[in-house]
Design a protein around this motif. Structure first.
Motif: not given
Length: 257
Positions: A6-9, A40-49
Motif C-alpha cells: 500500500a506504499g513502498s518499503g 497510522i491514519a485510517p486512510s493508510m489502514a484502508q489501503r493496507l486492507v
C-alpha cells in the motif's frame, strides 16, 4: 496475484503483516480500529486492507463493515501444518477427545512468549470454542502453556514468563513465579498440567506435552470441559485421557517410550 503493498518499503510490509496478526488474534476488526492499533491514519489502514483483500488474505465479515482473515491466509497456515508430521500425529487424537470423550481439544506450540493455537476441535459439550488457529494465549494460565513450559528449566521458564505478577484472568490465576514452578514440577512428575479455572471461569483443562523422535517437546495437547459439578474422579480420568492422547501422538512422531 496482486502484491500486498500500500506504499513502498519494508515498513509497509511490516504493517500488512501486523494487520494479519491482529485479525488472526481478534477475529474481526474495523479499519479505524486497525489504524488506531498501528498508529497510522485510517486512510493508510484502508489501503493496507484493500491490498490484502485483493490478494484474498483478508475479507469482509458477513453482514458487517469489519474485516477478517481470508482463505489465502488460512491456506498459508495450513501449508505449515501439512509440512510437518505434527498434523498427522495429532489430528486423530484431537478428534478422539472431541468426538469420543466430549472434550474440547486443542493443539498448541510455543512461539516467543506465548502459546499459538494450531488446531481446535469442538465437542458436543457445554463450552464453545473461540480460539481460532493462529491466535495466541497465555503461558501462565493455560494447561497448554504449562505443559510446554514443563520441558524447560525453571530459569528458562522464568525468562519466557517475564516478571511477575502475571496477568490475572480469573480469581484463581497463578500470578507468582513460585506458584507456577510448583505446577511445572507437578507436570514433570505426572506427565500433565492442569488449569483449574485459571484462564476462564468454569473451565477445567488438562494439557500434556507432545514430543518428537529426539524426545523434545514440540507441542502440547489439551482438553477442556465445564468445571461445574466436575468430580475428582472425572478430573483424574480427563487428565489421564489427555496424557494418553499426547503419548500416542508422540509415538507417531517416533518419540521414545
Amino acid at each position: 496475484m496482486d502484491k500486498v503493498v500500500a506504499g513502498s518499503g519494508s515498513q509497509t510490509v511490516s504493517r500488512a503483516l501486523n494487520v494479519l496478526e491482529m485479525l488472526g488474534n481478534s477475529g474481526e476488526m474495523g479499519v479505524r480500529e486497525i489504524a488506531r492499533n498501528l498508529g497510522i491514519a485510517p486512510s493508510m489502514a484502508q489501503r493496507l486492507v484493500n491490498a490484502l483483500a485483493r490478494a484474498d488474505f483478508v475479507e469482509k465479515a458477513a453482514e458487517s463493515t469489519k474485516w477478517k482473515i481470508g482463505y489465502k491466509a488460512f491456506q498459508v497456515g495450513s501449508a505449515f501444518l501439512s509440512s510437518v508430521d505434527l498434523n498427522a500425529a495429532t489430528t486423530p487424537e484431537l478428534h478422539f477427545l472431541a468426538d469420543e470423550k466430549q472434550v474440547n481439544s486443542f493443539l498448541g506450540v510455543l512461539r516467543d512468549q506465548s502459546v499459538i493455537y494450531l488446531a481446535a476441535v469442538q465437542s458436543g459439550g457445554g463450552i464453545t470454542i473461540t480460539n481460532a488457529p493462529g491466535s495466541r494465549t497465555y503461558l501462565h494460565s493455560t494447561a497448554l502453556g504449562k505443559a510446554l513450559l514443563s520441558s524447560k528449566t525453571d530459569e528458562e521458564a522464568g525468562h519466557l514468563l517475564g516478571p511477575a505478577p502475571y496477568k490475572q484472568l480469573t480469581r484463581k490465576t497463578r500470578r507468582s513465579f513460585a506458584a507456577l514452578v510448583k505446577d511445572l514440577n507437578e507436570c514433570r512428575r505426572l506427565g500433565y498440567a492442569i488449569s483449574d479455572e485459571e484462564n476462564i471461569d468454569n473451565v477445567f483443562a488438562a494439557g500434556a506435552p507432545v514430543r518428537n523422535a529426539s524426545g523434545q517437546t514440540i507441542a502440547a495437547l489439551s482438553g477442556a470441559v465445564p468445571r461445574q459439578k466436575l468430580s475428582a474422579k472425572a478430573i483424574s480420568e480427563l487428565c489421564q485421557t489427555v496424557k494418553d492422547a499426547a503419548a500416542r501422538a508422540s509415538r507417531r512422531l517416533g518419540a521414545p517410550g
